[in-house]
Design an enzyme around this catalytic site. Structure first.
Site, short mmCIF file in Angstrom:
data_model
loop_
_atom_site.label_atom_id
_atom_site.label_comp_id
_atom_site.label_asym_id
_atom_site.label_seq_id
_atom_site.Cartn_x
_atom_site.Cartn_y
_atom_site.Cartn_z
N GLU A 33 0.85 -1.19 0.00
CA GLU A 33 0.00 0.00 0.00
C GLU A 33 0.88 1.24 0.00
O GLU A 33 1.74 1.39 0.87
CB GLU A 33 -0.93 0.01 1.22
CG GLU A 33 -1.78 1.26 1.37
CD GLU A 33 -2.57 1.62 0.10
OE1 GLU A 33 -2.36 2.72 -0.44
OE2 GLU A 33 -3.39 0.77 -0.32
N SER A 35 0.03 4.39 0.41
CA SER A 35 -0.34 5.46 1.33
C SER A 35 -0.84 4.90 2.65
O SER A 35 -1.85 4.18 2.67
CB SER A 35 -1.43 6.35 0.72
OG SER A 35 -1.94 7.25 1.68
N MET A 38 -4.52 5.14 3.45
CA MET A 38 -5.52 4.43 2.64
C MET A 38 -5.71 2.98 3.06
O MET A 38 -6.24 2.18 2.33
CB MET A 38 -5.13 4.49 1.16
CG MET A 38 -5.33 5.87 0.53
SD MET A 38 -7.03 6.47 0.62
CE MET A 38 -7.81 5.39 -0.58
N TYR A 39 -5.25 2.64 4.27
CA TYR A 39 -5.52 1.29 4.76
C TYR A 39 -7.03 1.07 4.80
O TYR A 39 -7.77 1.83 5.41
CB TYR A 39 -4.95 1.08 6.16
CG TYR A 39 -3.44 1.13 6.25
CD1 TYR A 39 -2.64 0.65 5.22
CD2 TYR A 39 -2.80 1.67 7.36
CE1 TYR A 39 -1.26 0.70 5.29
CE2 TYR A 39 -1.42 1.71 7.45
CZ TYR A 39 -0.66 1.23 6.41
OH TYR A 39 0.71 1.28 6.49
N GLY A 40 -7.48 0.00 4.14
CA GLY A 40 -8.92 -0.26 4.06
C GLY A 40 -9.51 0.18 2.75
O GLY A 40 -10.66 -0.16 2.45
N GLY A 41 -8.77 0.98 1.95
CA GLY A 41 -9.24 1.36 0.63
C GLY A 41 -10.06 2.63 0.57
O GLY A 41 -10.26 3.34 1.58
N THR A 42 -10.56 2.92 -0.63
CA THR A 42 -11.31 4.15 -0.89
C THR A 42 -12.57 4.23 -0.04
O THR A 42 -12.90 5.29 0.51
CB THR A 42 -11.69 4.23 -2.38
OG1 THR A 42 -10.49 4.26 -3.17
CG2 THR A 42 -12.51 5.48 -2.67
N CYS A 43 -13.30 3.12 0.07
CA CYS A 43 -14.58 3.14 0.78
C CYS A 43 -14.43 3.66 2.20
O CYS A 43 -15.17 4.53 2.64
CB CYS A 43 -15.21 1.74 0.78
SG CYS A 43 -16.76 1.65 1.70
N HIS A 445 -45.67 -2.97 9.36
CA HIS A 445 -46.38 -1.71 9.18
C HIS A 445 -46.16 -0.82 10.41
O HIS A 445 -46.22 -1.30 11.54
CB HIS A 445 -47.87 -1.98 9.01
CG HIS A 445 -48.71 -0.73 8.99
ND1 HIS A 445 -48.81 0.06 7.87
CD2 HIS A 445 -49.47 -0.13 9.95
CE1 HIS A 445 -49.59 1.09 8.13
NE2 HIS A 445 -50.00 0.99 9.39
#
Length: 459
Positions: A33, A35, A38-43, A445
């Site tokens: 990785e 950066s 950015m651990y874990g990615g964009t999300c 409901h």
């Protein structure tokens, strides 16, 4: 040179899941990785989690401080702080989960291919290491597209969705260039926080891939939030001023020039696969015209033993597809090898505006072009009791059914709780069930789900 059973380039969702699965099977895994942020990615860091958290915060701000910019700005700064804490918590959790596994080694640095099984990693202090892997998985995600507009790169007031969400000062006037999913979501969010938002679209048709009744309903909803929409806006130049930024554009329908002033300009002109620095040709990996990695139905690239996961292969950029990519790959490696990309069609998607819009399958226009004999039903959100109790009556539900088979061809839900309710429609379609299943189903409901009873009653 260090040897691994698997090398995963990028710390995104699908890759993270795959790393854990492989390590639990006693594979030696390297994750690269570039950066640490950015651990874990964009999300986790700049996409789904922070944006949806802030969209929720903006709805709260609008209820508490509507038309009170001073208090909304204070609330916004606090919301950014809460978002940062959430992202930091999730990022650290992802990092610790991976680092705790003895079969996983994490490398911080930039990866590039040397050959089909060898990857070079250059760390932030310029040290190099070569890694050799039996299987290599590319999971580098996507990055915002920066349009060719004069003055863009030198401006201090131009942001992408990733950088704007790092600012703790609420822009009083926000210009948004691009009316796709990101543009509409952030336009809605910032309008809720109290910004005066102008949304600019280069095309002459708002929401071009949607039916006109849905697009008109969305347009009305955005305008009720005070968002100004300008079509045919061809951006020419950007320059900073004492008070912010000025965008120059022309109306492509008549070439009339316009000047718009704002405190910030958000670029929401799309995302592209992040492949520039990978040196893909050294590994024999082919890409398409947009730079996306070409894969087969099992997510294998044009090079043996190299795979692609998530946004880097182009197409729909959804976190949940990256998770399903993980399932397809594990089926190939350890299962019956039957899972393919096309197995998951149709795939639902959501635009988190206020109210949100969820869609699955074909639009009415698409179905007509393909020659289907159709039945179409529409239901105003205001007709659903739960929408009344929530005081969220904007929007509508729309369903398209094959008149001959009774199967649902497509469905659009533009209403409160649409992201949840669309999953019921998706489940019905994926199991090839008759529309009457939803028409006659007993829902709790009051709930927005029971609106499906009435929506499909019309057939």
């Amino acid at each position: 040179m260090k040897q691994y059973d698997a090398i995963i380039i990028g710390f995104g969702k699908g890759g993270k899941l795959l790393a854990a699965e492989l390590a639990n099977r006693n594979w030696k895994v390297a994750i690269i990785e570039r950066s640490p942020h950015m651990y874990g990615g964009t999300c986790v860091n700049t996409g789904c989690i922070p944006t949806k958290a802030l969209i929720h915060e903006s709805e709260q701000a609008e209820r508490l401080y509507r038309d009170d910019y001073s208090n909304q700005a204070k609330y916004y700064a606090l919301a950014i702080g809460r978002k940062n804490k959430l992202v930091s918590f999730l990022r650290d959790k992802n990092y610790e989960h991976i680092k705790a596994h003895s079969n996983i080694t994490l490398y911080d640095g930039t990866a590039s291919f040397v050959s089909g099984d060898t990857v070079k990693v250059v760390s932030h202090d310029k040290k190099e290491v070569l890694l050799k892997g039996k299987e290599v998985f590319i999971n580098t995600g996507s990055t915002p597209i920066l349009p060719e507009v004069e003055g863009l790169k030198g401006s201090k007031h131009v942001f992408t969705s990733e950088t704007l969400l790092q600012q703790s000062k609420l822009p009083a006037r926000l210009l948004v260039l691009g009316a796709g999913t990101i543009g509409m979501e952030l336009a809605t969010m910032y309008a809720g926080f109290g910004s005066k938002v102008t949304l600019l679209e280069s095309g002459n048709r708002f929401m071009p891939k949607s039916d006109r009744d849905i697009a008109e309903s969305m347009l009305e909803s955005l305008k009720r939030k005070g968002i100004e929409i300008r079509l045919n806006a061809y951006a020419l130049s950007v320059y900073d001023t004492v008070n912010g930024v000025t965008l120059t554009y022309t109306d492509s329908s008549d070439n009339t020039p316009y000047f718009l002033e704002g405190d910030a300009l958000l670029l929401a002109t799309g995302r592209r696969p992040m492949t520039d620095d990978l040196n893909l040709h050294a590994a024999g990996i082919q890409t398409d015209a947009q730079g996306a990695i070409i894969v087969n139905g099992h997510l294998q690239t044009t090079s043996p033993h190299i795979w692609a996961i998530g946004d880097v292969k182009g197409g729909a950029l959804y976190d949940y597809l990256s998770i399903d990519d993980f399932r397809i790959i594990t089926s190939q490696l350890f299962g019956n090898k039957k899972r393919k990309v096309n197995d998951r069609l149709p795939v639902p998607y959501v635009i988190f505006t206020d109210p949100p819009l969820a869609h699955i399958g074909m639009t009415e226009e698409e179905a007509v072009k393909q020659g289907y004999s159709l039945q179409v039903s529409r239901l105003p959100a205001a007709a659903i009791p739960r929408a009344r109790t929530l005081q969220q009556i904007d929007g509508m539900m729309k369903a398209i059914v094959n008149a001959h088979t009774g199967r649902i061809i497509g469905c659009t839900l533009f209403c409160i709780d649409a992201p949840e309710v669309i999953n019921l429609v998706s489940l019905t379609m994926k199991n090839d069930l008759h529309y009457s299943v939803l028409r006659d189903f007993i829902f709790t409901h009051p709930s927005m789900s029971e609106g499906l009873n009435d929506l499909f009653k019309a057939f």
